[in-house]
Design a protein around this motif. Structure first.
Motif, PDB file in Angstrom:
ATOM      1  N   ILE A 149       1.031  -1.039   0.103  1.00 15.15           N
ATOM      2  CA  ILE A 149       0.004  -0.024  -0.042  1.00 15.15           C
ATOM      3  C   ILE A 149       0.953   1.223   0.077  1.00 15.15           C
ATOM      4  N   GLU A 151       0.972   4.885   0.328  1.00 14.65           N
ATOM      5  CA  GLU A 151       0.344   6.077   0.992  1.00 14.65           C
ATOM      6  C   GLU A 151       0.803   7.492   0.372  1.00 14.65           C
ATOM      7  N   ASP A 152       0.462   7.707  -0.749  1.00 14.36           N
ATOM      8  CA  ASP A 152       0.746   8.709  -1.562  1.00 14.36           C
ATOM      9  C   ASP A 152       0.447  10.158  -1.110  1.00 14.36           C
ATOM     10  N   GLY A 156      -3.176   9.763  -2.516  1.00 13.25           N
ATOM     11  CA  GLY A 156      -3.802   9.229  -1.315  1.00 13.25           C
ATOM     12  C   GLY A 156      -3.344   7.564  -1.373  1.00 13.25           C
ATOM     13  N   ARG A 157      -4.409   6.745  -1.317  1.00 16.86           N
ATOM     14  CA  ARG A 157      -3.709   5.303  -0.870  1.00 16.86           C
ATOM     15  C   ARG A 157      -3.812   4.576  -2.295  1.00 16.86           C
ATOM     16  N   VAL A 158      -2.800   4.184  -2.645  1.00 17.21           N
ATOM     17  CA  VAL A 158      -2.597   3.395  -3.810  1.00 17.21           C
ATOM     18  C   VAL A 158      -2.194   1.803  -3.585  1.00 17.21           C
ATOM     19  N   PRO A 159      -2.943   0.881  -3.815  1.00 17.53           N
ATOM     20  CA  PRO A 159      -2.648  -0.588  -3.625  1.00 17.53           C
ATOM     21  C   PRO A 159      -2.082  -1.418  -4.826  1.00 17.53           C
ATOM     22  N   LYS A 221       8.297   8.648   2.920  1.00 13.16           N
ATOM     23  CA  LYS A 221       6.858   9.069   2.466  1.00 13.16           C
ATOM     24  C   LYS A 221       6.854   9.408   1.086  1.00 13.16           C
TER      25      LYS A 221
END
Length: 471
Positions: A149, A151-152, A156-159, A221
């Motif tokens: 996952i 957490e860009d 946002g959340r990119v799986p 991050k």
């Protein structure tokens, strides 16, 4: 946590505007949070990396004023460290040797493409014992289950399913490490806290996170910045014109204008258009960057550049303008003070190259009149005014060649011939400048000087006579 960002270009070409925007975002994020900005040159592509490209990148960064706190670090100087890390992964069973021939990999790819399956290595060598003395590559043993996952900070959340990620090569058959290995090692050991880069790297991120975790490091991050498009909606490239930062400098743009333009590609702060660097630092937030791609608009850049030329210190603009004058064969020391020229012309030019071109008349006679301007203003009816102006201007002493005195002369001729100022000033302007646009006519005459003014009026009178003779 101390914020540490990095800009990590590959020296395989110039510093392009997309890279410059990434560098700017990384720089601003570090500066806003009291962190450090690191410059790293990722030169592991030995065939394509050149010293000229390194110089072009450094030159572009210096011109833009994006000062880095550490670096430049060169990956080619860290090869021994990368080899140590790869050997550790091999020893721990987290990587393996692969001697699959090119032909097998091509057949595998063709088969997967025919089955409409995403091409990926099938792990054929995972359990095999490969002779380390024979030609081979080293692959990272990617997890086969679960998901990564991302957490860009922008998207946002990119799986990413691990089943979709293959066992990528981390050491080539020639022994050189690959990008995805070196970047992971460097980001970890340089303690990079935030990786801000183009979204073309998004698919690399889950692979890099898996390698980082295998090495026992907490991933930084990530923020993946959308690409920049040309006016046709396709990725910005050479076919759209200048994309090199240095090319914009050479075309007469100011660094603050380009920085201001780049920050507005995908980021905004209300309706504000013009930002100083200090304002950028205090206002920029990576979370506010748009997820959609941005289109490069030269007209907007020109508008900003004109704004900065007009409002900058004339002395600085004169210094920057000087080499552009030289490019068109003008020595600015042989004529009016270049600062005075800038003060008169700054509001009229979008770039320094345009400013040089429209100011050339101050230093040298022009070759031809602008056709429309000459046709309208250099007519026989204008001859009496030009003759009268020449006679009166010729009587002025050099010390009286000042705007106020020159303006009174034009007014006096207008009144004597019972003509409005435009009927006198416009033919004079075309005679002196060659076109119908210039600063105020009194400033124009002052900049050109007495000798050139009289000479150009004589030429205009001859032009009028020749035009009358030819009907």
């Amino acid at each position: 946590m101390t914020v540490r960002t990095r800009f990590a270009p590959s020296p395989t070409g110039y510093l392009h505007v997309g890279g410059a925007r990434t560098a700017l975002f990384s720089y601003l994020f570090a500066r806003r949070h009291g962190g450090q900005f690191v410059l790293r040159i990722e030169d592991t592509d030995l065939e394509r990396s050149t010293a000229e490209s390194v110089n072009a990148i450094m030159e572009g960064m210096t011109w833009l004023g994006l000062d880095y706190d550490e670096g430049p670090f060169f990956q080619t100087e860290r090869f021994e460290r990368y080899q140590t890390i790869i050997d550790e992964l091999l020893d721990k069973g987290l990587a393996y040797r692969c001697d699959c021939p090119k032909e097998r990999l091509e057949r595998l790819r063709d088969k997967q493409m025919a089955a409409k399956v995403k091409p990926r290595y099938d792990g054929h060598c995972r359990g095999r014992q490969i002779d380390p003395e024979q030609p081979h590559v080293v692959r990272f043993k990617n997890p086969v289950d679960g998901a990564v996952i991302v957490e860009d900070l922008i998207r946002g959340r990119v799986p990413f399913a691990n089943a979709e990620l293959d066992d990528l090569i981390i050491r080539r058959s020639d022994g050189s490490p690959t990008y995805n290995l070196t970047v992971v090692v460097d980001d970890a050991e340089m303690e990079i806290s935030h990786v801000i880069r183009g979204d073309d790297h998004l698919t690399n991120t889950p692979r890099q996170i898996n390698i980082l975790k295998a090495l026992g490091h907490e991933p930084p991050k990530y923020a993946h910045v959308p690409m920049i498009l040309g006016p046709d909606g396709k990725r910005l490239s050479k076919r759209h014109g200048a994309v090199s930062v240095v090319a914009y400098r050479d075309a007469g743009y100011l660094p603050e204008a380009l920085l201001n333009y780049l920050i507005r590609l995908g980021w905004s702060h209300g309706d504000q258009e013009v930002f100083s660097l200090d304002e950028m630092i205090s206002l920029f937030d990576i979370a506010d960057v748009n997820t959609a791609a941005s289109a490069f608009n030269v007209d907007k850049l020109d508008w900003l550049n004109q704004h900065y030329i007009q409002h900058a210190d004339p002395l600085r603009i004169a210094r920057l303008l000087s080499p552009h004058m030289g490019e068109i064969g003008i020595d600015p020391s042989e004529g009016p003070d270049l600062v005075a020229v800038v003060e008169a012309q700054a509001a009229r030019a979008k770039t320094l190259t345009e400013l040089a071109r429209i100011s050339a008349f101050c230093y040298q006679d022009f070759d031809d009149y602008e056709e429309t301007a000459a046709k309208k203003h250099l007519r026989p009816v204008a001859r009496p005014a030009l003759e009268r102006l020449r006679a009166e201007l010729d009587m002025l002493a050099l010390e009286d060649w000042e705007p106020e005195t020159l303006h009174r002369v034009i007014e006096r001729v207008s009144e004597a011939l019972e003509l409005n100022m435009g009927k006198v000033a416009q033919p004079l302007r075309v005679a002196i400048v060659g076109r119908a646009a210039s600063p105020g006519i009194d400033i124009t005459l002052q900049l050109v000087g007495k000798a050139a003014t009289l000479r150009r009026i004589d030429r205009a009178l001859a032009f009028i006579d020749a035009r009358a003779a030819n009907g």
